[in-house]
Design a protein around this motif. Structure first.
Motif: not given
Length: 195
Positions: A9-11, A28-40, A67-71
């Protein structure tokens, strides 16, 4: 590696309040999702998103974020997913309404059904096939659905096999998901610990 997640549920500002998400803002939600996703996730991994990435697929900000989400992202469309924008479509390796597939935990093979929606009776449920779904968030509706499955198991319904029915909600807001794509093994272990 294969990962699963749903209902980002981005944006979607109302999602924070609706789900009681632990964020004070969308940023804050977007930053957390992006960080958690791309660290893993690495770019070689497959991530199955079981719907509701956002409210729509046309916003420039959404396209830039996804586009920034890896995988290699595979989308199982949800009720809020609009994939009419070709640029947005191109961010996904594949797009489905529903998907059947296999995954492994250690050396054990598992058959899966992927759907945005919980399904009352899914193909192969009587032979141990696992349903991964989203849509119901952390809600009374989800608790009722899980209770129905438990009752079906207890009353030996004809489509239920002698093992445990397994349907796992992979909504990002679930405590065992914690806004992070998870492996099948992680999802299964977390849910078994809850039982």
């Amino acid at each position: 590696m294969k990962y699963y997640i749903s209902d980002l549920h981005l944006f979607h500002e109302n999602a924070i309040e609706f789900d009681h998400r632990p964020f004070t803002s969308l940023q804050e939600m977007h930053d957390t999702i992006l960080k958690n996703w791309n660290e893993r996730v690495t770019n070689g991994d497959m991530v199955y998103i079981l719907g509701d990435v956002s409210m729509r697929g046309k916003k420039e900000d959404l396209i830039a974020f996804v586009a920034q989400l890896k995988g290699r992202k595979i989308l199982i469309k949800g009720n809020h997913d609009d994939v009419s924008d070709y640029r947005y479509q191109q961010l996904f390796h594949e797009i489905y309404d529903y998907k059947e597939m296999h995954d492994m935990v250690g050396k054990e093979h598992y058959s899966l059904v992927l759907s945005h929606y919980p399904i009352f009776s899914w193909r192969g449920m009587g032979s141990g096939r696992i349903l991964l779904y989203g849509h119901t968030h952390e809600s009374e509706e989800d608790r009722f659905y899980q209770q129905c499955l438990t009752e079906m198991q207890a009353h030996d319904c004809r489509h239920v096999y002698d093992g445990k029915l397994r349907a796992y909600n992979v909504g990002c807001m679930k405590p065992y998901m914690n806004y992070t794509p998870r492996t099948l093994e992680e999802i299964m272990k977390s849910r078994e610990m809850e039982a």
